[in-house]
Scaffold this motif. Structure first.
Motif, PDB file in Angstrom:
ATOM      1  N   VAL A 101       2.082  -7.246  62.527  1.00 50.52           N
ATOM      2  CA  VAL A 101       1.387  -6.699  61.351  1.00 50.52           C
ATOM      3  C   VAL A 101       1.514  -5.179  61.339  1.00 50.52           C
ATOM      4  CG1 VAL A 101      -0.868  -6.362  60.285  1.00 50.52           C
ATOM      5  CG2 VAL A 101      -0.234  -8.613  61.127  1.00 50.52           C
ATOM      6  N   ALA A 102       1.267  -4.568  62.498  1.00 51.34           N
ATOM      7  CA  ALA A 102       1.349  -3.107  62.579  1.00 51.34           C
ATOM      8  C   ALA A 102       2.775  -2.611  62.329  1.00 51.34           C
ATOM      9  CB  ALA A 102       0.858  -2.633  63.941  1.00 51.34           C
ATOM     10  N   PHE A 103       3.754  -3.312  62.901  1.00 52.13           N
ATOM     11  CA  PHE A 103       5.128  -2.829  62.745  1.00 52.13           C
ATOM     12  C   PHE A 103       5.617  -2.968  61.312  1.00 52.13           C
ATOM     13  CE2 PHE A 103       9.753  -3.225  62.826  1.00 52.13           C
ATOM     14  CZ  PHE A 103      10.081  -2.044  63.477  1.00 52.13           C
ATOM     15  N   ASP A 114      11.709   4.224  63.655  1.00 50.05           N
ATOM     16  CA  ASP A 114      11.623   2.795  63.951  1.00 50.05           C
ATOM     17  C   ASP A 114      11.645   2.494  65.450  1.00 50.05           C
ATOM     18  OD1 ASP A 114      11.225   1.877  61.458  1.00 50.05           O
ATOM     19  OD2 ASP A 114      13.116   0.794  61.268  1.00 50.05           O
ATOM     20  N   LEU A 115      12.476   3.211  66.199  1.00 48.96           N
ATOM     21  CA  LEU A 115      12.555   2.966  67.638  1.00 48.96           C
ATOM     22  C   LEU A 115      11.214   3.218  68.307  1.00 48.96           C
ATOM     23  CD1 LEU A 115      14.186   2.241  70.119  1.00 48.96           C
ATOM     24  CD2 LEU A 115      14.879   4.648  70.314  1.00 48.96           C
ATOM     25  N   LEU A 116      10.517   4.257  67.871  1.00 46.63           N
ATOM     26  CA  LEU A 116       9.185   4.541  68.413  1.00 46.63           C
ATOM     27  C   LEU A 116       8.220   3.407  68.070  1.00 46.63           C
ATOM     28  CD1 LEU A 116       7.414   6.562  69.908  1.00 46.63           C
ATOM     29  CD2 LEU A 116       6.946   7.681  67.715  1.00 46.63           C
ATOM     30  N   GLY A 173       4.282   5.358  54.598  1.00 50.84           N
ATOM     31  CA  GLY A 173       4.695   6.703  54.227  1.00 50.84           C
ATOM     32  C   GLY A 173       4.880   7.594  55.436  1.00 50.84           C
ATOM     33  N   ARG A 174       5.158   8.867  55.191  1.00 51.28           N
ATOM     34  CA  ARG A 174       5.464   9.798  56.275  1.00 51.28           C
ATOM     35  C   ARG A 174       4.252  10.188  57.097  1.00 51.28           C
ATOM     36  NH1 ARG A 174      10.393   9.165  57.921  1.00 51.28           N
ATOM     37  NH2 ARG A 174      11.681   8.726  56.120  1.00 51.28           N
ATOM     38  N   ASP A 175       3.066   9.906  56.612  1.00 52.71           N
ATOM     39  CA  ASP A 175       1.867  10.209  57.384  1.00 52.71           C
ATOM     40  C   ASP A 175       1.424   9.021  58.226  1.00 52.71           C
ATOM     41  OD1 ASP A 175       1.764  12.723  56.238  1.00 52.71           O
ATOM     42  OD2 ASP A 175       0.593  12.005  54.535  1.00 52.71           O
ATOM     43  N   ARG A 176       2.339   8.106  58.460  1.00 52.72           N
ATOM     44  CA  ARG A 176       1.941   6.846  59.090  1.00 52.72           C
ATOM     45  C   ARG A 176       1.981   6.880  60.611  1.00 52.72           C
ATOM     46  NH1 ARG A 176       7.311   6.706  58.290  1.00 52.72           N
ATOM     47  NH2 ARG A 176       8.638   5.300  59.523  1.00 52.72           N
ATOM     48  N   LEU A 177       2.400   7.978  61.225  1.00 57.97           N
ATOM     49  CA  LEU A 177       2.584   7.989  62.679  1.00 57.97           C
ATOM     50  C   LEU A 177       1.274   7.749  63.430  1.00 57.97           C
ATOM     51  CD1 LEU A 177       5.145  10.879  63.238  1.00 57.97           C
ATOM     52  CD2 LEU A 177       5.522   8.417  63.381  1.00 57.97           C
ATOM     53  N   TRP A 178       0.135   8.062  62.811  1.00 55.09           N
ATOM     54  CA  TRP A 178      -1.128   7.868  63.505  1.00 55.09           C
ATOM     55  C   TRP A 178      -1.405   6.398  63.788  1.00 55.09           C
ATOM     56  CZ3 TRP A 178      -5.185   4.908  61.805  1.00 55.09           C
ATOM     57  CH2 TRP A 178      -5.151   4.508  60.473  1.00 55.09           C
ATOM     58  N   VAL A 179      -0.728   5.498  63.054  1.00 50.64           N
ATOM     59  CA  VAL A 179      -0.945   4.075  63.295  1.00 50.64           C
ATOM     60  C   VAL A 179      -0.534   3.691  64.716  1.00 50.64           C
ATOM     61  CG1 VAL A 179       1.310   3.239  62.532  1.00 50.64           C
ATOM     62  CG2 VAL A 179      -0.684   1.769  62.294  1.00 50.64           C
ATOM     63  N   LEU A 180       0.367   4.478  65.309  1.00 52.59           N
ATOM     64  CA  LEU A 180       0.789   4.175  66.674  1.00 52.59           C
ATOM     65  C   LEU A 180      -0.372   4.343  67.653  1.00 52.59           C
ATOM     66  CD1 LEU A 180       4.333   5.805  66.704  1.00 52.59           C
ATOM     67  CD2 LEU A 180       3.691   3.447  66.206  1.00 52.59           C
ATOM     68  N   LEU A 181      -1.302   5.254  67.341  1.00 48.03           N
ATOM     69  CA  LEU A 181      -2.493   5.392  68.190  1.00 48.03           C
ATOM     70  C   LEU A 181      -3.375   4.153  68.093  1.00 48.03           C
ATOM     71  CD1 LEU A 181      -3.538   9.111  67.579  1.00 48.03           C
ATOM     72  CD2 LEU A 181      -2.505   8.123  69.629  1.00 48.03           C
ATOM     73  N   VAL A 182      -3.425   3.569  66.883  1.00 52.09           N
ATOM     74  CA  VAL A 182      -4.212   2.345  66.693  1.00 52.09           C
ATOM     75  C   VAL A 182      -3.683   1.222  67.590  1.00 52.09           C
ATOM     76  CG1 VAL A 182      -4.888   0.588  64.995  1.00 52.09           C
ATOM     77  CG2 VAL A 182      -4.820   2.992  64.342  1.00 52.09           C
TER      78      VAL A 182
END
Length: 265
Positions: A101-103, A114-116, A173-182
């Motif tokens: 779901v997150a990916f 994507d690799l991250l 979107g481009r501000d989505r990197l914070w989801v990786l902390l979730v």
């Protein structure tokens, strides 16, 4: 002397009792199967981009996971098979499903991030598998049954589903990197030695008086009906940060009624 008739009657009664025992022993596994089915469904619908529905299915998996353990203890059907089956179902529902779901929310196709996303989502799956395996092999009769070592996988999955409900639009979107902390923070907490409250007494009260659990359930139902997103965020992130919040809030415990303390003990 027993006659053929009495022997037949006893045989039939024994067969009925045996069938009843087998049915009771099977009942927890049916809830476990429902847990796995919801997790599998969440994977399928997330691939189609229906992330809200996927989050709801993961939430149902959490509910079925709570119920199957309570039912197993109630009917005395806690077995090694049930333990292993429950862990396999949890790996699907709380390992694979939240990571996918997150990916699917995070990924915009083939780009430099994507690799991250692959790495962090695999970290989630790996930590969930390690957490479940460690739980199965760690048998300590002297351990405090009121606590888990590490964040339980359903609690970690709850953080993902609550985040999808509350911030799903911002996970793209481009501000989505914070989801990786979730994903990364709950994943690492799953394999940590931080203690989390189990709240098993809420679904299996030792006193035999379910008034406290029923009251808590009623409050939760009302809260979900009135403000589902806020309730999900408060429950998920509150439980995630409980090891930090509890010591801070402990001095306020003296204002809590004794009956409530007994229900939560």
């Amino acid at each position: 002397m027993p006659t053929r008739r009495t022997a037949t009657v006893e045989f039939v009664r024994g067969s009925v009792r045996g069938s009843r025992r087998r049915a009771l022993a099977t009942l927890p596994s049916l809830f476990t199967l429902a847990n796995m089915g919801c997790g599998f469904g969440a994977i399928l619908v997330s691939i189609r981009g229906e992330h809200g529905l996927a989050a709801i299915l993961i939430g149902l998996s959490v509910l079925f996971d709570i119920v199957d353990g309570a039912v197993a203890r109630k009917v005395g059907a806690v077995t090694p098979f049930g333990l292993q089956f429950d862990s396999l179902a949890d790996l699907v529902s709380f390992g694979l499903a939240p990571s996918l779901v997150a990916f699917t929310l995070f990924s915009e196709g083939r780009d430099e991030w994507d690799l991250l996303g692959w790495v962090v989502c695999f970290l989630w799956v790996a930590c969930a598998a390690i957490r479940l395996a460690r739980f199965n092999v760690t048998i300590d009769p002297t351990a405090d049954k009121r606590y888990f070592t590490g964040l339980p996988s359903p609690g970690a999955a709850g953080v993902v589903l609550a985040s999808v409900f509350a911030f799903g639009d911002q996970m793209q979107g481009r501000d989505r990197l914070w989801v990786l902390l979730v994903m990364a923070v709950p994943a690492l907490l799953m394999v940590s030695n931080v203690r989390y409250r189990s709240f098993r007494s809420l679904v299996s009260p030792r006193s035999g008086k379910p008034y406290g659990p029923v009251a808590v359930a009623a409050v939760l139902v009302v809260a979900v009906a009135v403000a589902p997103v806020v309730t999900a965020i408060v429950l998920a992130y509150g439980y995630l940060s409980a090891p930090v919040l509890v010591p801070v809030l402990t001095p306020l415990a003296r204002f809590v009624p004794a009956s409530v303390k007994e229900a939560l003990s």
